[in-house]
Design a protein around this motif. Sequence first.
Motif, mmCIF file in Angstrom:
data_model
loop_
_atom_site.group_PDB
_atom_site.id
_atom_site.type_symbol
_atom_site.label_atom_id
_atom_site.label_comp_id
_atom_site.label_asym_id
_atom_site.label_seq_id
_atom_site.Cartn_x
_atom_site.Cartn_y
_atom_site.Cartn_z
ATOM 1 N N SER A 117 0.843 -1.186 0.000
ATOM 2 C CA SER A 117 0.000 0.000 0.000
ATOM 3 C C SER A 117 0.878 1.235 0.000
ATOM 4 N N THR A 118 0.521 2.225 -0.828
ATOM 5 C CA THR A 118 1.303 3.455 -0.862
ATOM 6 C C THR A 118 1.203 4.218 0.449
ATOM 7 N N ARG A 119 0.112 4.020 1.167
ATOM 8 C CA ARG A 119 -0.067 4.731 2.427
ATOM 9 C C ARG A 119 0.479 3.945 3.618
ATOM 10 N N ARG A 120 0.443 2.613 3.526
ATOM 11 C CA ARG A 120 0.946 1.768 4.601
ATOM 12 C C ARG A 120 1.772 0.636 3.997
ATOM 13 N N PRO A 121 3.068 0.843 3.743
ATOM 14 C CA PRO A 121 3.872 -0.192 3.086
ATOM 15 C C PRO A 121 3.950 -1.494 3.859
ATOM 16 N N GLU A 122 3.636 -1.479 5.160
ATOM 17 C CA GLU A 122 3.621 -2.753 5.877
ATOM 18 C C GLU A 122 2.398 -3.584 5.494
ATOM 19 N N THR A 123 1.443 -2.954 4.792
ATOM 20 C CA THR A 123 0.232 -3.644 4.354
ATOM 21 C C THR A 123 0.327 -3.977 2.878
ATOM 22 N N VAL A 124 -0.038 -5.208 2.527
ATOM 23 C CA VAL A 124 -0.039 -5.669 1.140
ATOM 24 C C VAL A 124 -1.483 -5.889 0.716
ATOM 25 N N THR A 125 -1.840 -5.414 -0.464
ATOM 26 C CA THR A 125 -3.208 -5.576 -0.949
ATOM 27 C C THR A 125 -3.208 -6.180 -2.352
ATOM 28 N N ALA A 126 -4.279 -6.871 -2.681
ATOM 29 C CA ALA A 126 -4.473 -7.442 -4.018
ATOM 30 C C ALA A 126 -5.946 -7.758 -4.181
ATOM 31 N N ASP A 543 8.580 33.257 13.591
ATOM 32 C CA ASP A 543 8.707 33.454 12.147
ATOM 33 C C ASP A 543 8.807 32.123 11.411
ATOM 34 N N ALA A 544 8.519 31.015 12.107
ATOM 35 C CA ALA A 544 8.581 29.690 11.507
ATOM 36 C C ALA A 544 7.292 28.949 11.854
ATOM 37 N N ALA A 545 7.335 27.623 11.795
ATOM 38 C CA ALA A 545 6.163 26.816 12.124
ATOM 39 C C ALA A 545 6.610 25.510 12.737
ATOM 40 N N VAL A 546 5.716 24.917 13.511
ATOM 41 C CA VAL A 546 5.885 23.549 14.001
ATOM 42 C C VAL A 546 4.972 22.673 13.149
ATOM 43 N N VAL A 547 5.534 21.623 12.574
ATOM 44 C CA VAL A 547 4.754 20.682 11.767
ATOM 45 C C VAL A 547 4.677 19.367 12.531
ATOM 46 N N VAL A 548 3.465 18.883 12.746
ATOM 47 C CA VAL A 548 3.255 17.626 13.457
ATOM 48 C C VAL A 548 2.709 16.604 12.463
ATOM 49 N N ASP A 549 3.559 15.683 12.071
ATOM 50 C CA ASP A 549 3.282 14.639 11.073
ATOM 51 C C ASP A 549 3.232 15.230 9.668
ATOM 52 N N ALA A 550 3.563 14.374 8.695
ATOM 53 C CA ALA A 550 3.736 14.842 7.317
ATOM 54 C C ALA A 550 2.769 14.210 6.343
ATOM 55 N N GLY A 551 1.861 13.344 6.841
ATOM 56 C CA GLY A 551 0.903 12.720 5.940
ATOM 57 C C GLY A 551 1.555 11.728 4.993
ATOM 58 N N PRO A 552 0.761 11.146 4.086
ATOM 59 C CA PRO A 552 1.279 10.104 3.199
ATOM 60 C C PRO A 552 1.788 10.607 1.864
ATOM 61 N N HIS A 578 4.507 5.192 11.197
ATOM 62 C CA HIS A 578 3.645 4.631 10.168
ATOM 63 C C HIS A 578 3.628 5.576 8.970
ATOM 64 N N ILE A 579 3.459 4.981 7.789
ATOM 65 C CA ILE A 579 3.667 5.706 6.546
ATOM 66 C C ILE A 579 2.661 6.815 6.320
ATOM 67 N N ASP A 580 1.450 6.697 6.910
ATOM 68 C CA ASP A 580 0.452 7.753 6.721
ATOM 69 C C ASP A 580 0.783 8.998 7.544
ATOM 70 N N HIS A 581 1.868 8.928 8.316
ATOM 71 C CA HIS A 581 2.336 10.087 9.074
ATOM 72 C C HIS A 581 3.722 10.551 8.634
ATOM 73 N N THR A 582 4.422 9.723 7.841
ATOM 74 C CA THR A 582 5.824 10.035 7.528
ATOM 75 C C THR A 582 6.152 10.120 6.045
ATOM 76 N N ALA A 583 5.371 9.478 5.164
ATOM 77 C CA ALA A 583 5.778 9.387 3.754
ATOM 78 C C ALA A 583 5.833 10.748 3.069
ATOM 79 N N GLY A 584 5.145 11.747 3.623
ATOM 80 C CA GLY A 584 5.181 13.083 3.027
ATOM 81 C C GLY A 584 6.333 13.943 3.494
ATOM 82 N N ILE A 585 7.311 13.357 4.188
ATOM 83 C CA ILE A 585 8.393 14.160 4.772
ATOM 84 C C ILE A 585 9.155 14.955 3.721
ATOM 85 N N GLY A 586 9.267 14.394 2.510
ATOM 86 C CA GLY A 586 9.949 15.135 1.449
ATOM 87 C C GLY A 586 9.256 16.439 1.127
#
Length: 771
Positions: A117-126, A543-552, A578-586
Amino acid sequence: MSAEFMLRPAPSEVVRRDWRLPLVAAGVWAAALAGLYGGAVSGLLTMAGCMALAALGFKHDHGFGAAVATVAFGAVLGAGVTAAHVAVRDHAGLAALTASEAHGEAELVVHTVPKQSTRRPETVTATARLRSFSADAGTVEGNWQVLLVASGGEWLEVDAGQRVTVPAVLREAEPGRLTAAVVGARGPPELVGAPTLPHRFAAQVRDRLAAAVEAVPQPEAGLIPALAVGDTSMMDPELAADFRSTGLVHLVVVSGYHLSLIVGAVLAVAVACRAGPRGRVAAGAVAAAAIVVVAGPQPSVLRAAVMAGMTLLALAAGRPRAAMPALATAVLLVVLADPDMAAQPGFALSVAACVGLLLLAFRWATPLEHRDWPQPVALAVTIPVATQVAVTPLLVGLGSGVSLVSVPVNLLAALVAAPVVVLSVGAAAAAAVWVPAGEVAAQLAALPARWLIWLARTGAEVPGALLPVPGGVRWGIGSAVVLAGVVGLLHVRRLRRAVLAVIAAAGLGLVPACLFTGGAPSGWVVTMCDVGQGDALVLPAGDAAVVVDAGPDPALIDACLEALGVERVALLVLSHFHIDHTAGIGGVMEGREVAAILAPPPGEARYGFALVEERAGAVPLLDAVPGAVFEFGSTRLEVLGPPAEPLRGTRSDPNNNSVALRAEVAGTSVLLSGDVELEGQRALLDRAAALDVDVLKVPHHGSSFQVREFLEASDPAVALVGVGAGNEYGHPDPGPLGILEDRGALVFRTDEDGRITVSRNEGRIEVRTED
């Protein structure tokens, strides 16, 4: 957006367009879509009503009555076939097992290659076919379409067409599809027999292509299989997001564009070899069949394959090419063969792009040709514009956003699109015979692929590249009406220049709007970004921001931060890995200064941790220690969890060991609870005084794993739920939301409200939504 190049008919071949087949196809599609949401009885009633309507309409041999009768005739076919499939889907014995979430042993035939899964790589779907399920309540046997959800690397070794048995639990599937159940695997698969010959052939081609592209550096190595056979498993996630946000995704989804190129190349070789009409048709059919087998039964592949088959039959019969009837026949046959296609967004987007190509692109190219534009250049301009117009209402309806850079990016991509696809497919074909030959072809394909990669990355970095527009059926229909009106005005010669001038002025007006608008409102406290099924929140920090989690998705969090005017991140908090909180870090780090990252121990979520480590580089990674305090301007953060001794043996240790924060922003309190579940919430209840807040980020996307006392202790005025529309987890659960609403909280959720911003002005909390 799709770009499917097709040969234009000679003037002598142009015949009066016959709309009967398209009207029948429309009736079939509409009836199938309606039937999927009803039962077999409602489908039969629909069929009977449409039969009566068709009988009345056929009394008129022309005009509106005949058109209605033709659509009704298609609806009779669609309703009847769909009712038969729905009757199988709603089997009473299987329905009883799914309702009770029965545990037992499932025997399945895997239909598509299992993918992470693009959102949860530990999960496999078919997708799979359930042949039997044995439980304490008994055994049911049949041939039901199901969604397989599993975990473990063993599933990634399973090929399509493989029969397996596995201990599993049955759950109810989402309505509106032919999927009869969700089969949750509770262990590794036990293989039974071997896949069929076509499936073994497809697996061998994919494996050999994967071996061949090892001679090419990343990210080109991951892009070539996607361009060749639609296999995106090796593609860099951030690059895949850039392809989506810039409208280049059609190149990595096998479609009519791929089939037209490959079948056209094969026919050219057949002509050069002096093959007769039958030989040419046979060669083209073999090429199309090979692509379908290797790429798999994707919606765009099936639609394009049937269209190619109709075209080859017309070629064999010596008849002039009729593209619109071929498209209508493709829709008709595909939906009747599998009514589930009527509800698949990919199929609808593919058909819409083709309709735009046939009805608009060639017509719009004619005035350019009259001004001495070469035909290929004119079509290169009109095809991306026409297909973008055709798919925009669907994109709006699906809430996917509209790319403002799609047209120029696709114009530039056209310089290499055909060669890179042909070379990529050539690499797959060569590798299937001899891997070293595939390596050479892959190295040649990598050269033009670099241009596509540069275009995608550069286009995605343009401010406002992805326009977040309101989603939903009403907005989709509204955008379709507006676009139809604009297109209609463009066909009025006296108004054409004025309409084009208005469009050009609006386009130029978007440039400063994208560059200079946005920013947080006055009294800003916290913003929950709409990132689909995931979490991403932003708080002011001087003059900055705090970001809590980055989404998928990097593109979605980047767009949110751009809208808020965030250029520097004082602290990036990752509640867990988990990927739905970290995959958007880029999307957080690209083009922004990030001072530090706060996170818990990775625990079992190793994939997300590895992704963060790779992207973090030299950015300090801080441990979340209970009691630690961070202050940035008027914002104060206190770490409440995870416990000093991490929780173990819970339903999900990474969730329960989430970083939990209490934030104070200019006198307004916010509880950021990550994905803590029952055990994690009970651990936080020990500090009940810190839980009483003005704003609560509802834990774990509002799932059912909530402790009532925890929600009551937080007692928020505003509750925020980060959740994706139509997600497969059933989030949010109505129970926890009901508890919050009963206590007077205003509940906002991103799937319904879009981006949510909470601010405080003159002592009053204000909430603004931007869907």
